[in-house]
Design a protein around this motif. Structure first.
Motif, PDB file in Angstrom:
ATOM      1  N   ARG A  70       0.840  -1.205   0.000  1.00  0.00           N
ATOM      2  CA  ARG A  70       0.000   0.000   0.000  1.00  0.00           C
ATOM      3  C   ARG A  70       0.867   1.243   0.000  1.00  0.00           C
ATOM      4  O   ARG A  70       0.544   2.239  -0.630  1.00  0.00           O
ATOM      5  N   TRP A  71       1.991   1.185   0.731  1.00  0.00           N
ATOM      6  CA  TRP A  71       2.910   2.335   0.780  1.00  0.00           C
ATOM      7  C   TRP A  71       3.445   2.662  -0.602  1.00  0.00           C
ATOM      8  O   TRP A  71       3.455   3.810  -1.015  1.00  0.00           O
ATOM      9  N   CYS A  72       3.914   1.648  -1.311  1.00  0.00           N
ATOM     10  CA  CYS A  72       4.449   1.881  -2.660  1.00  0.00           C
ATOM     11  C   CYS A  72       3.375   2.466  -3.569  1.00  0.00           C
ATOM     12  O   CYS A  72       3.643   3.377  -4.351  1.00  0.00           O
ATOM     13  N   LEU A  73       2.167   1.954  -3.456  1.00  0.00           N
ATOM     14  CA  LEU A  73       1.080   2.443  -4.299  1.00  0.00           C
ATOM     15  C   LEU A  73       0.730   3.894  -3.976  1.00  0.00           C
ATOM     16  O   LEU A  73       0.498   4.696  -4.883  1.00  0.00           O
ATOM     17  N   GLU A  74       0.706   4.242  -2.701  1.00  0.00           N
ATOM     18  CA  GLU A  74       0.404   5.623  -2.325  1.00  0.00           C
ATOM     19  C   GLU A  74       1.530   6.568  -2.755  1.00  0.00           C
ATOM     20  O   GLU A  74       1.283   7.691  -3.204  1.00  0.00           O
ATOM     21  N   GLU A  75       2.781   6.126  -2.607  1.00  0.00           N
ATOM     22  CA  GLU A  75       3.911   6.938  -3.078  1.00  0.00           C
ATOM     23  C   GLU A  75       3.832   7.132  -4.593  1.00  0.00           C
ATOM     24  O   GLU A  75       4.029   8.241  -5.099  1.00  0.00           O
ATOM     25  N   LEU A  76       3.542   6.066  -5.314  1.00  0.00           N
ATOM     26  CA  LEU A  76       3.419   6.146  -6.766  1.00  0.00           C
ATOM     27  C   LEU A  76       2.297   7.107  -7.162  1.00  0.00           C
ATOM     28  O   LEU A  76       2.461   7.927  -8.077  1.00  0.00           O
ATOM     29  N   ALA A  77       1.171   7.026  -6.462  1.00  0.00           N
ATOM     30  CA  ALA A  77       0.048   7.925  -6.759  1.00  0.00           C
ATOM     31  C   ALA A  77       0.465   9.385  -6.561  1.00  0.00           C
ATOM     32  O   ALA A  77       0.158  10.246  -7.393  1.00  0.00           O
ATOM     33  N   LYS A  78       1.175   9.662  -5.488  1.00  0.00           N
ATOM     34  CA  LYS A  78       1.614  11.031  -5.211  1.00  0.00           C
ATOM     35  C   LYS A  78       2.620  11.502  -6.266  1.00  0.00           C
ATOM     36  O   LYS A  78       2.566  12.638  -6.738  1.00  0.00           O
ATOM     37  N   ILE A  79       3.542  10.628  -6.636  1.00  0.00           N
ATOM     38  CA  ILE A  79       4.533  10.972  -7.664  1.00  0.00           C
ATOM     39  C   ILE A  79       3.844  11.293  -8.985  1.00  0.00           C
ATOM     40  O   ILE A  79       4.155  12.298  -9.629  1.00  0.00           O
ATOM     41  N   MET A  80       2.884  10.475  -9.382  1.00  0.00           N
ATOM     42  CA  MET A  80       2.207  10.706 -10.655  1.00  0.00           C
ATOM     43  C   MET A  80       1.324  11.958 -10.585  1.00  0.00           C
ATOM     44  O   MET A  80       1.173  12.654 -11.580  1.00  0.00           O
ATOM     45  N   GLU A  81       0.782  12.259  -9.417  1.00  0.00           N
ATOM     46  CA  GLU A  81       0.035  13.508  -9.232  1.00  0.00           C
ATOM     47  C   GLU A  81       0.974  14.704  -9.438  1.00  0.00           C
ATOM     48  O   GLU A  81       0.631  15.662 -10.125  1.00  0.00           O
ATOM     49  N   CYS A  82       2.156  14.621  -8.858  1.00  0.00           N
ATOM     50  CA  CYS A  82       3.142  15.707  -9.017  1.00  0.00           C
ATOM     51  C   CYS A  82       3.623  15.802 -10.458  1.00  0.00           C
ATOM     52  O   CYS A  82       3.872  16.897 -10.963  1.00  0.00           O
ATOM     53  N   LYS A  83       3.743  14.675 -11.135  1.00  0.00           N
ATOM     54  CA  LYS A  83       4.144  14.685 -12.546  1.00  0.00           C
ATOM     55  C   LYS A  83       3.125  15.462 -13.367  1.00  0.00           C
ATOM     56  O   LYS A  83       3.483  16.278 -14.212  1.00  0.00           O
ATOM     57  N   ALA A  84       1.856  15.224 -13.085  1.00  0.00           N
ATOM     58  CA  ALA A  84       0.795  15.891 -13.843  1.00  0.00           C
ATOM     59  C   ALA A  84       0.695  17.375 -13.504  1.00  0.00           C
ATOM     60  O   ALA A  84       0.450  18.195 -14.381  1.00  0.00           O
ATOM     61  N   GLN A  85       0.918  17.723 -12.255  1.00  0.00           N
ATOM     62  CA  GLN A  85       0.717  19.105 -11.812  1.00  0.00           C
ATOM     63  C   GLN A  85       1.950  19.989 -11.949  1.00  0.00           C
ATOM     64  O   GLN A  85       1.834  21.182 -12.187  1.00  0.00           O
ATOM     65  N   LYS A  86       3.125  19.406 -11.737  1.00  0.00           N
ATOM     66  CA  LYS A  86       4.327  20.234 -11.648  1.00  0.00           C
ATOM     67  C   LYS A  86       5.424  19.830 -12.625  1.00  0.00           C
ATOM     68  O   LYS A  86       6.567  20.211 -12.464  1.00  0.00           O
ATOM     69  N   GLU A  87       5.071  19.021 -13.605  1.00  0.00           N
ATOM     70  CA  GLU A  87       6.048  18.590 -14.603  1.00  0.00           C
ATOM     71  C   GLU A  87       7.265  17.904 -13.978  1.00  0.00           C
ATOM     72  O   GLU A  87       8.397  18.101 -14.402  1.00  0.00           O
ATOM     73  N   LEU A  88       7.026  17.115 -12.973  1.00  0.00           N
ATOM     74  CA  LEU A  88       8.062  16.295 -12.360  1.00  0.00           C
ATOM     75  C   LEU A  88       8.588  15.314 -13.409  1.00  0.00           C
ATOM     76  O   LEU A  88       7.812  14.721 -14.157  1.00  0.00           O
ATOM     77  N   ILE A  89       9.880  15.172 -13.491  1.00  0.00           N
ATOM     78  CA  ILE A  89      10.484  14.196 -14.402  1.00  0.00           C
ATOM     79  C   ILE A  89      10.455  12.846 -13.698  1.00  0.00           C
ATOM     80  O   ILE A  89      10.937  12.715 -12.569  1.00  0.00           O
ATOM     81  N   VAL A  90       9.881  11.859 -14.362  1.00  0.00           N
ATOM     82  CA  VAL A  90       9.740  10.529 -13.776  1.00  0.00           C
ATOM     83  C   VAL A  90      10.481   9.524 -14.645  1.00  0.00           C
ATOM     84  O   VAL A  90      10.248   9.438 -15.845  1.00  0.00           O
TER      85      VAL A  90
END
Length: 134
Positions: free
Chosen positions: A60-80
């Motif tokens: 669940r931790w990995c999934l929640e971290e992944l969700a947050k990372i992808m949210e930041c990618k969409a909102q702030k152009e985070l390089i993934v």
């Protein structure tokens, strides 16, 4: 995590030796929720390296971290940058093998909150991973 003591620790050291500041969450995942400090750390990232392994969908931790990372990618152009460690990207996109079993288990465990599992499933179906692999 199944990669923490081998692949991930070596990657962490290699990046650190090159002078690249790295952040790796602690191994302690005993709480129900990810700490606000970890969420803030993810929000401050400029580049995120996601290690996809056979066991990542079961956490669940990995999934929640992944969700947050992808949210930041969409909102702030985070390089993934995805790294597929002993797993093929199509396994996760198609919900096969370990990914399918993990999602089925989450559906069983989170029967009262099916939206959470639906959100996690969408993470693995995102067309963005095709873009990330290029």
């Amino acid at each position: 995590m199944d990669v923490r003591k081998n692949f991930l620790s070596h990657l962490y050291v290699a990046l650190d030796q090159k002078g690249i500041y790295t952040f790796m969450d602690s191994e302690e995942h005993k709480k129900e929720q990810i700490s606000p400090a970890l969420m803030r750390a993810i929000e401050e990232l400029r580049i995120a390296i996601i290690i996809f392994s056979k066991g990542c969908a079961s956490s669940r931790w990995c999934l929640e971290e992944l969700a947050k990372i992808m949210e930041c990618k969409a909102q702030k152009e985070l390089i993934v940058l995805p790294v597929f460690y002993k797993v093929e990207s199509r396994e996760m996109r198609e919900g096969r093998e370990a990914y399918g079993r993990a999602m089925a288990k989450h559906e069983s465990n989170f029967g009262k909150d099916p939206e959470k599992v639906k959100r996690w499933k969408k993470l693995f179906l995102m067309p963005a991973y095709g873009d990330l692999e290029a």
